[in-house]
Design an enzyme around this catalytic site. Structure first.
Site, PDB file in Angstrom:
ATOM      1  N   ARG A  46      -0.610  -3.158 -17.434  1.00 53.81           N
ATOM      2  CA  ARG A  46      -1.817  -2.400 -17.057  1.00 53.81           C
ATOM      3  C   ARG A  46      -3.075  -3.124 -17.523  1.00 53.81           C
ATOM      4  O   ARG A  46      -4.082  -3.125 -16.836  1.00 53.81           O
ATOM      5  CB  ARG A  46      -1.758  -0.988 -17.647  1.00 53.81           C
ATOM      6  CG  ARG A  46      -0.815  -0.079 -16.859  1.00 53.81           C
ATOM      7  CD  ARG A  46      -0.417   1.129 -17.655  1.00 53.81           C
ATOM      8  NE  ARG A  46      -1.533   2.003 -17.943  1.00 53.81           N
ATOM      9  CZ  ARG A  46      -1.670   2.713 -19.058  1.00 53.81           C
ATOM     10  NH1 ARG A  46      -0.773   2.631 -20.004  1.00 53.81           N
ATOM     11  NH2 ARG A  46      -2.698   3.489 -19.208  1.00 53.81           N
ATOM     12  N   ARG A  98       3.258   9.151 -22.559  1.00 60.52           N
ATOM     13  CA  ARG A  98       3.248   8.753 -21.154  1.00 60.52           C
ATOM     14  C   ARG A  98       4.200   7.585 -20.960  1.00 60.52           C
ATOM     15  O   ARG A  98       4.207   6.658 -21.757  1.00 60.52           O
ATOM     16  CB  ARG A  98       1.829   8.354 -20.729  1.00 60.52           C
ATOM     17  CG  ARG A  98       1.072   9.473 -20.070  1.00 60.52           C
ATOM     18  CD  ARG A  98      -0.368   9.146 -19.857  1.00 60.52           C
ATOM     19  NE  ARG A  98      -0.589   7.924 -19.077  1.00 60.52           N
ATOM     20  CZ  ARG A  98      -1.793   7.547 -18.617  1.00 60.52           C
ATOM     21  NH1 ARG A  98      -2.845   8.310 -18.859  1.00 60.52           N
ATOM     22  NH2 ARG A  98      -1.934   6.450 -17.935  1.00 60.52           N
ATOM     23  N   LYS A 111     -11.745   7.443 -21.432  1.00 62.61           N
ATOM     24  CA  LYS A 111     -12.379   7.948 -20.201  1.00 62.61           C
ATOM     25  C   LYS A 111     -12.019   9.410 -19.956  1.00 62.61           C
ATOM     26  O   LYS A 111     -12.890  10.246 -19.720  1.00 62.61           O
ATOM     27  CB  LYS A 111     -11.943   7.111 -18.974  1.00 62.61           C
ATOM     28  CG  LYS A 111     -12.298   5.648 -19.065  1.00 62.61           C
ATOM     29  CD  LYS A 111     -11.874   4.885 -17.826  1.00 62.61           C
ATOM     30  CE  LYS A 111     -10.383   4.846 -17.569  1.00 62.61           C
ATOM     31  NZ  LYS A 111      -9.613   4.129 -18.612  1.00 62.61           N
ATOM     32  N   ARG A 159      -1.298   7.989 -28.195  1.00 62.40           N
ATOM     33  CA  ARG A 159      -1.586   9.023 -27.184  1.00 62.40           C
ATOM     34  C   ARG A 159      -0.353   9.879 -26.891  1.00 62.40           C
ATOM     35  O   ARG A 159       0.744   9.377 -26.697  1.00 62.40           O
ATOM     36  CB  ARG A 159      -2.073   8.373 -25.884  1.00 62.40           C
ATOM     37  CG  ARG A 159      -2.236   9.402 -24.757  1.00 62.40           C
ATOM     38  CD  ARG A 159      -3.163   8.931 -23.675  1.00 62.40           C
ATOM     39  NE  ARG A 159      -2.695   7.762 -22.940  1.00 62.40           N
ATOM     40  CZ  ARG A 159      -3.435   7.129 -22.024  1.00 62.40           C
ATOM     41  NH1 ARG A 159      -4.651   7.551 -21.734  1.00 62.40           N
ATOM     42  NH2 ARG A 159      -2.959   6.066 -21.404  1.00 62.40           N
ATOM     43  N   ARG A 174     -11.051   1.437  -9.013  1.00 62.51           N
ATOM     44  CA  ARG A 174     -10.241   0.572  -9.877  1.00 62.51           C
ATOM     45  C   ARG A 174     -10.335  -0.886  -9.428  1.00 62.51           C
ATOM     46  O   ARG A 174      -9.808  -1.766 -10.084  1.00 62.51           O
ATOM     47  CB  ARG A 174      -8.821   1.047  -9.701  1.00 62.51           C
ATOM     48  CG  ARG A 174      -7.827   1.108 -10.809  1.00 62.51           C
ATOM     49  CD  ARG A 174      -8.154   1.815 -12.036  1.00 62.51           C
ATOM     50  NE  ARG A 174      -6.969   1.989 -12.840  1.00 62.51           N
ATOM     51  CZ  ARG A 174      -6.628   3.128 -13.443  1.00 62.51           C
ATOM     52  NH1 ARG A 174      -7.402   4.179 -13.342  1.00 62.51           N
ATOM     53  NH2 ARG A 174      -5.544   3.186 -14.164  1.00 62.51           N
TER      54      ARG A 174
END
Ligand code: ADP
Ligand code: AMP
Length: 214
Positions: A171, A160, A13, A127, A88
């Site tokens: 998550r 992260r 995203k 990531r 969300r």
């Protein structure tokens, strides 16, 4: 154009929203980025946000909705925006409708980025982000030119905190329980566009532009 980009964590995203923002010259508004910035500050609010984000839970709706309301009222968002990571859950989607109603406008497109479970895990595992400018890399698919340093400012890239295995699991649960129902919400309103997000970032971006008729 007012675009909402939905999808599981790691779908791409942020990557696509950043490119689209540049292409259309409208702001990329990512609640996760805004919260990460606030969480990096040594304040009570910063500490509370850090705790929530590191646990994988959502920041409370009331606070999030207020923040988005203020952001969407700013002059640079009046001709369009790309929302990434918001809404969300259904409560936030209803709040967004109200916010836009008050501004006399509505969402143009809601795009769902579809990826396989394996890709989500691989994308999140690789990531890396720049703690200074927020640029997002992937150690295999989108590495920086110089080993683990940001192309923009040379800062050492970091993983992260919430990309740890444990927080990722939570998550993904939160996504399944709270965010997934949004697809029906927007489908029932005739707004949802489902788009395959497999392939390279360039391929996905071309597909996205085609979907938006750009
Ligand atoms: P999200 O904002 O949905 O959580 P990101 O845009 O941060 O996802 O992307 C997650 C990771 O996957 C990043 O490391 C990014 O560089 C990488 N990535 C994004 N899109 C692709 C793609 N099409 N192919 C491979 N890797 C991708
Ligand atoms: P993201 O950068 O979108 O992956 O978001 C990182 C974290 O920020 C999430 O796990 C939440 O804790 C918080 N967050 C981001 N956007 C929202 C939102 N719209 N509502 C509540 N919490 C959010």
């Amino acid at each position: 154009m007012r675009v909402v980009i939905l999808g599981p964590p790691g779908a791409g995203k942020g990557t696509q929203a950043a490119r689209l923002s540049e292409h259309l010259d409208i702001p990329h508004i990512a609640t996760g980025d805004i919260f990460r910035q606030a969480a990096s500050e040594d304040t009570d609010l910063g500490r509370r946000l850090r705790e929530t984000m590191d646990s994988g839970e959502l920041v409370p709706d009331e606070f999030t909705n207020e923040l988005v309301k203020d952001r969407l009222a700013r002059p640079d968002a009046q001709d369009g925006f790309i929302l990434d990571g918001y809404p969300r859950n259904v409560e936030q989607a209803e709040a967004l409708d109200e916010i836009l109603d008050e501004l006399g406008t509505k969402v143009s497109y809601v795009i769902k980025l579809m990826v396989r479970g394996d890709d989500i895990i691989a994308r999140l595992a690789g990531r890396r982000v720049c703690p200074k400018c927020g640029a997002v890399y992937h150690m295999e698919t989108h590495p920086p030119a110089d080993d683990e340093r940001c192309d923009n400012d040379g800062t050492a890239l970091v993983r992260r905190e919430d990309d740890s295995e444990e927080t990722t699991r939570r998550r993904l649960d939160v996504y399944g329980q709270q965010t997934r129902p949004l697809y029906d919400f927007y489908r029932e309103r005739g707004k949802l566009i489902e788009m395959d997000a497999l392939g390279t970032t360039d391929e996905v971006f071309e597909r996205l532009l085609g979907t938006l008729g750009r």
